[in-house]
Design a protein around this motif. Sequence first.
Motif, PDB file in Angstrom:
ATOM      1  N   GLY A 149      41.717  53.175  53.162  1.00  0.00           N
ATOM      2  CA  GLY A 149      41.095  53.672  51.952  1.00  0.00           C
ATOM      3  C   GLY A 149      39.676  53.195  51.708  1.00  0.00           C
ATOM      4  N   TYR A 150      39.172  52.271  52.543  1.00  0.00           N
ATOM      5  CA  TYR A 150      37.805  51.762  52.363  1.00  0.00           C
ATOM      6  C   TYR A 150      37.067  51.827  53.688  1.00  0.00           C
ATOM      7  N   GLU A 151      35.759  51.930  53.631  1.00  0.00           N
ATOM      8  CA  GLU A 151      34.989  51.882  54.863  1.00  0.00           C
ATOM      9  C   GLU A 151      35.042  50.475  55.430  1.00  0.00           C
ATOM     10  N   ALA A 152      34.897  50.359  56.731  1.00  0.00           N
ATOM     11  CA  ALA A 152      35.070  49.078  57.407  1.00  0.00           C
ATOM     12  C   ALA A 152      33.994  48.062  57.038  1.00  0.00           C
ATOM     13  N   ASP A 153      32.841  48.524  56.564  1.00  0.00           N
ATOM     14  CA  ASP A 153      31.739  47.599  56.274  1.00  0.00           C
ATOM     15  C   ASP A 153      31.564  47.386  54.770  1.00  0.00           C
ATOM     16  N   LEU A 154      32.652  47.344  54.035  1.00  0.00           N
ATOM     17  CA  LEU A 154      32.575  47.135  52.594  1.00  0.00           C
ATOM     18  C   LEU A 154      31.995  45.766  52.246  1.00  0.00           C
ATOM     19  N   TRP A 155      32.263  44.771  53.069  1.00  0.00           N
ATOM     20  CA  TRP A 155      31.858  43.401  52.806  1.00  0.00           C
ATOM     21  C   TRP A 155      30.367  43.205  53.086  1.00  0.00           C
ATOM     22  N   LEU A 156      29.658  42.648  52.108  1.00  0.00           N
ATOM     23  CA  LEU A 156      28.262  42.271  52.273  1.00  0.00           C
ATOM     24  C   LEU A 156      28.241  40.871  52.884  1.00  0.00           C
ATOM     25  N   THR A 157      28.327  40.806  54.217  1.00  0.00           N
ATOM     26  CA  THR A 157      28.586  39.536  54.899  1.00  0.00           C
ATOM     27  C   THR A 157      27.435  38.537  54.833  1.00  0.00           C
ATOM     28  N   ASP A 158      26.211  39.000  54.492  1.00  0.00           N
ATOM     29  CA  ASP A 158      25.111  38.042  54.397  1.00  0.00           C
ATOM     30  C   ASP A 158      25.098  37.302  53.057  1.00  0.00           C
ATOM     31  N   ARG A 159      25.997  37.649  52.171  1.00  0.00           N
ATOM     32  CA  ARG A 159      26.125  36.951  50.892  1.00  0.00           C
ATOM     33  C   ARG A 159      27.230  35.901  50.977  1.00  0.00           C
ATOM     34  N   PRO A 160      27.093  34.795  50.264  1.00  0.00           N
ATOM     35  CA  PRO A 160      28.153  33.783  50.287  1.00  0.00           C
ATOM     36  C   PRO A 160      29.416  34.300  49.614  1.00  0.00           C
ATOM     37  N   THR A 161      30.539  33.804  50.060  1.00  0.00           N
ATOM     38  CA  THR A 161      31.804  34.136  49.406  1.00  0.00           C
ATOM     39  C   THR A 161      31.984  33.256  48.168  1.00  0.00           C
ATOM     40  N   GLN A 162      32.870  33.683  47.283  1.00  0.00           N
ATOM     41  CA  GLN A 162      33.151  32.943  46.055  1.00  0.00           C
ATOM     42  C   GLN A 162      34.549  32.332  46.162  1.00  0.00           C
ATOM     43  N   VAL A 163      34.639  31.015  46.017  1.00  0.00           N
ATOM     44  CA  VAL A 163      35.919  30.326  46.002  1.00  0.00           C
ATOM     45  C   VAL A 163      36.347  30.154  44.553  1.00  0.00           C
ATOM     46  N   VAL A 164      37.511  30.679  44.195  1.00  0.00           N
ATOM     47  CA  VAL A 164      38.000  30.633  42.820  1.00  0.00           C
ATOM     48  C   VAL A 164      39.134  29.622  42.731  1.00  0.00           C
ATOM     49  N   ARG A 165      38.970  28.606  41.868  1.00  0.00           N
ATOM     50  CA  ARG A 165      39.975  27.554  41.708  1.00  0.00           C
ATOM     51  C   ARG A 165      40.477  27.433  40.276  1.00  0.00           C
ATOM     52  N   ASP A 166      39.945  28.260  39.372  1.00  0.00           N
ATOM     53  CA  ASP A 166      40.353  28.179  37.970  1.00  0.00           C
ATOM     54  C   ASP A 166      40.222  29.555  37.333  1.00  0.00           C
ATOM     55  N   GLU A 167      40.266  29.616  36.006  1.00  0.00           N
ATOM     56  CA  GLU A 167      40.251  30.890  35.290  1.00  0.00           C
ATOM     57  C   GLU A 167      38.859  31.287  34.798  1.00  0.00           C
ATOM     58  N   SER A 168      37.824  30.770  35.433  1.00  0.00           N
ATOM     59  CA  SER A 168      36.454  31.018  34.982  1.00  0.00           C
ATOM     60  C   SER A 168      36.089  32.498  34.959  1.00  0.00           C
ATOM     61  N   PHE A 169      36.668  33.300  35.849  1.00  0.00           N
ATOM     62  CA  PHE A 169      36.261  34.694  35.976  1.00  0.00           C
ATOM     63  C   PHE A 169      37.296  35.676  35.411  1.00  0.00           C
ATOM     64  N   VAL A 170      38.296  35.186  34.711  1.00  0.00           N
ATOM     65  CA  VAL A 170      39.331  36.070  34.174  1.00  0.00           C
ATOM     66  C   VAL A 170      38.726  36.987  33.123  1.00  0.00           C
ATOM     67  N   SER A 171      38.886  38.294  33.314  1.00  0.00           N
ATOM     68  CA  SER A 171      38.266  39.285  32.419  1.00  0.00           C
ATOM     69  C   SER A 171      39.141  39.605  31.222  1.00  0.00           C
ATOM     70  N   GLN A 172      40.460  39.514  31.377  1.00  0.00           N
ATOM     71  CA  GLN A 172      41.407  39.757  30.302  1.00  0.00           C
ATOM     72  C   GLN A 172      42.736  39.120  30.688  1.00  0.00           C
ATOM     73  N   ASP A 173      43.645  39.002  29.710  1.00  0.00           N
ATOM     74  CA  ASP A 173      44.919  38.357  29.991  1.00  0.00           C
ATOM     75  C   ASP A 173      45.882  39.370  30.592  1.00  0.00           C
ATOM     76  N   TRP A 174      45.778  39.581  31.892  1.00  0.00           N
ATOM     77  CA  TRP A 174      46.581  40.586  32.565  1.00  0.00           C
ATOM     78  C   TRP A 174      47.941  40.052  33.028  1.00  0.00           C
ATOM     79  N   ALA A 175      48.207  38.747  32.801  1.00  0.00           N
ATOM     80  CA  ALA A 175      49.513  38.156  33.111  1.00  0.00           C
ATOM     81  C   ALA A 175      49.767  37.049  32.092  1.00  0.00           C
ATOM     82  N   GLY A 176      50.230  37.452  30.912  1.00  0.00           N
ATOM     83  CA  GLY A 176      50.397  36.522  29.803  1.00  0.00           C
ATOM     84  C   GLY A 176      51.289  35.342  30.136  1.00  0.00           C
ATOM     85  N   GLY A 177      50.828  34.127  29.812  1.00  0.00           N
ATOM     86  CA  GLY A 177      51.589  32.917  30.034  1.00  0.00           C
ATOM     87  C   GLY A 177      51.483  32.352  31.432  1.00  0.00           C
ATOM     88  N   TYR A 178      50.746  33.017  32.297  1.00  0.00           N
ATOM     89  CA  TYR A 178      50.595  32.572  33.684  1.00  0.00           C
ATOM     90  C   TYR A 178      49.146  32.166  33.945  1.00  0.00           C
TER      91      TYR A 178
END
Length: 274
Positions: A149-178
């Motif tokens: 469903g996606y083209e093979a080069d979707l990833w912008l590989t020259d950009r750094p990846t983002q490591v997520v270890r907390d809820e800093s980027f949560v946009s809404q409560d899509w899993a209440g209580g979790y």
Amino acid sequence: MSEFGVQGQGFVNQTSQRWFNNFVQYLINQDLDFAFWPMTGYLNFGSGNGWALMSWDVGTKKRIGIYDGNDWRADKWKQLVSTPGYTGQVPPVSQFKMLNIDHADYIQSVTIRSRPDWDPGAFKATCPDGMRLIGVSHGANRGLCTDKGYEADLWLTDRPTQVVRDESFVSQDWAGGYTKFECPKDTYAIGYAFRQNTLSSLLCATAKRGLGLGGRTVWFDRANGGEPIGGDFAYGLSKGVCAPEEYIAGVAFTTRLFNKISFNVTPAAIYCRR
């Protein structure tokens, strides 16, 4: 196709012959590559293990091949190795890859291998370059990757990846209580890390174009969630899978005492976006 075989030298069995002839015909019709078991073997005055294509007879001190006498497989084998294969460009097909970190890291991305360790001390898994994470299991740390469903080069590989270890980027409560790990805007999950069966982090890649903001929650803490695609990548475990046109934007988990696998921070839901 790896691997197949049947006894030929000095052996005639109608069931075996029927199976072998039908199976070899399927290889021919589909133009499949294959491995035969075994290529070489030993006989003693013509008797013994007659499965090999080429045998050394230790009694007569002679070499005996599939075309040298009483091997009923000879005609079909000759057809298999002499039939021309397909030519021209092969149409691309969607791929699915399983991730498994039972015993060690499973870094399938060449790009990530070339970069520093993104979660030192944890067992980590990443999809191959050009693929995204589309499914995870509840326990046993399995994952499913695809490029469907996606083209093979979707990833912008020259950009750094983002490591997520907390809820800093949560946009809404899509899993209440979790607790929720969610990729930042316009990024998508390509990997994850565990420490002693505890979810440690989510690895997100930057897309070359804007991605959707809306999403849906797929629960799998008690039963499978989502339509099964790509095969059973976590046999015996419940698992969540996004639709073919979606990607995993987040993973939710719980540390409650009476969760299905006690004391383990195992995934219970995924957040899927188109």
